[in-house]
Design an enzyme around this catalytic site. Structure first.
Site, PDB file in Angstrom:
ATOM      1  N   VAL A 140       0.829  -1.202   0.000  1.00 48.02           N
ATOM      2  CA  VAL A 140       0.000   0.000   0.000  1.00 48.02           C
ATOM      3  C   VAL A 140       0.872   1.264   0.000  1.00 48.02           C
ATOM      4  CG1 VAL A 140      -0.340   0.117   2.514  1.00 48.02           C
ATOM      5  CG2 VAL A 140      -2.098   0.984   0.986  1.00 48.02           C
ATOM      6  N   ASP A 141       2.028   1.197   0.621  1.00 49.48           N
ATOM      7  CA  ASP A 141       2.961   2.326   0.645  1.00 49.48           C
ATOM      8  C   ASP A 141       3.388   2.693  -0.787  1.00 49.48           C
ATOM      9  OD1 ASP A 141       5.367   3.886   0.959  1.00 49.48           O
ATOM     10  OD2 ASP A 141       5.560   3.127   2.996  1.00 49.48           O
TER      11      ASP A 141
HETATM   12  P1  ADP Z   1       2.637  -3.899   5.995  1.00 50.03           P
HETATM   13  O1  ADP Z   1       4.109  -3.787   5.662  1.00 50.03           O
HETATM   14  O2  ADP Z   1       2.211  -2.929   7.089  1.00 50.03           O
HETATM   15  O3  ADP Z   1       2.217  -5.301   6.253  1.00 50.03           O
HETATM   16  P2  ADP Z   1       1.568  -3.929   3.256  1.00 50.03           P
HETATM   17  O4  ADP Z   1       1.449  -2.774   2.336  1.00 50.03           O
HETATM   18  O5  ADP Z   1       2.518  -5.027   2.899  1.00 50.03           O
HETATM   19  O6  ADP Z   1       1.879  -3.308   4.703  1.00 50.03           O
HETATM   20  O7  ADP Z   1       0.138  -4.591   3.464  1.00 50.03           O
HETATM   21  C1  ADP Z   1      -0.902  -4.025   4.208  1.00 50.03           C
HETATM   22  C2  ADP Z   1      -2.215  -4.362   3.549  1.00 50.03           C
HETATM   23  O8  ADP Z   1      -2.470  -3.450   2.492  1.00 50.03           O
HETATM   24  C3  ADP Z   1      -2.288  -5.760   2.928  1.00 50.03           C
HETATM   25  O9  ADP Z   1      -3.532  -6.335   3.273  1.00 50.03           O
HETATM   26  C4  ADP Z   1      -2.239  -5.472   1.446  1.00 50.03           C
HETATM   27  O10 ADP Z   1      -2.926  -6.458   0.690  1.00 50.03           O
HETATM   28  C5  ADP Z   1      -2.968  -4.164   1.376  1.00 50.03           C
HETATM   29  N1  ADP Z   1      -2.769  -3.331   0.175  1.00 50.03           N
HETATM   30  C6  ADP Z   1      -1.791  -3.370  -0.752  1.00 50.03           C
HETATM   31  N2  ADP Z   1      -1.998  -2.429  -1.695  1.00 50.03           N
HETATM   32  C7  ADP Z   1      -3.131  -1.760  -1.340  1.00 50.03           C
HETATM   33  C8  ADP Z   1      -3.896  -0.687  -1.901  1.00 50.03           C
HETATM   34  N3  ADP Z   1      -3.518  -0.073  -3.032  1.00 50.03           N
HETATM   35  N4  ADP Z   1      -5.025  -0.299  -1.254  1.00 50.03           N
HETATM   36  C9  ADP Z   1      -5.424  -0.898  -0.121  1.00 50.03           C
HETATM   37  N5  ADP Z   1      -4.762  -1.903   0.473  1.00 50.03           N
HETATM   38  C10 ADP Z   1      -3.634  -2.340  -0.150  1.00 50.03           C
END
Ligand code: ADP
Length: 178
Positions: free
Chosen positions: A39-40
């Site tokens: 998501v980042d």
């Molecule tokens: P972390 O490192 O905190 O685990 P991640 O980004 O790897 O963060 O994952 C957190 C959640 O965000 C996961 O459930 C992932 O599937 C989800 N995610 C990834 N891309 C997006 C997006 N564009 N919008 C919403 N959620 C997302």
């Protein structure tokens, strides 16, 4: 799905958080605010380089905390970069740190007068927090925040997968019935 907690709408959406029209979008950041995948990556890609420039100026954020920047090209006004814990075995303070990340985000949103906020599922991607354990912590943090007066009128959880959505759906049905 949508339920009311007092006068505040609590909603679930499945999909991409960068598409949401809300005042504040929460990012699942790392403590160096260095950007990454998941998501980042999606937020920085969609929002453009201004967000990373602000993150660099802030420098870092402890695990369990959050910092706020503007939102670049996103339709939101702010991005709140929340730093959840890496999950190991659940006995290293992970629940408190995850709760802290949600609480700090809600507090920043309130301090800035945000009326709406969207959360991803913090820590449950690369950081490995089991969604069944993380989701109740996220919802409890929101319920607790809304027990005090808040600028928030709408809180949205954005789940990327149908499986994650159904975990939240079950919990929300429980809250609505209680
Ligand atoms: P972390 O490192 O905190 O685990 P991640 O980004 O790897 O963060 O994952 C957190 C959640 O965000 C996961 O459930 C992932 O599937 C989800 N995610 C990834 N891309 C997006 C997006 N564009 N919008 C919403 N959620 C997302």
């Amino acid at each position: 799905m949508k339920i009311m907690i007092g006068s505040v709408a609590l909603e679930l959406h499945q999909g991409d958080i960068t598409r949401l029209a809300v005042d504040a979008i929460v990012n699942a950041a790392n403590s160096r605010l260095a950007g990454g995948g998941g998501v980042d990556g999606a937020i920085h890609r969609a929002g453009g380089p201004a967000i990373m420039a602000e993150c660099r100026a802030i420098g870092s954020c402890p695990t369990g905390g959050a910092v706020i920047t503007t939102a670049g090209r996103l339709s939101a006004r702010w991005v709140i970069h929340a730093v959840g814990p890496v999950y190991r075995d659940g006995k290293r303070g992970e629940p408190e740190l995850l709760e802290g990340a949600y609480r700090a985000s809600l507090q920043l949103a309130g301090e800035h007068g945000a009326k709406s906020i969207a959360f991803p599922s913090i820590s449950t991607g690369v950081y490995g927090y089991p969604i069944e354990k993380a989701a109740p912590i996220a919802l409890a943090a929101v319920e607790r925040h809304l027990q005090e007066p808040s600028s928030l009128e709408r809180v949205v959880f954005v789940l990327f997968s149908a499986a994650d959505y159904s975990v939240y759906e079950r919990l929300l049905a429980g809250i609505a019935a209680s």
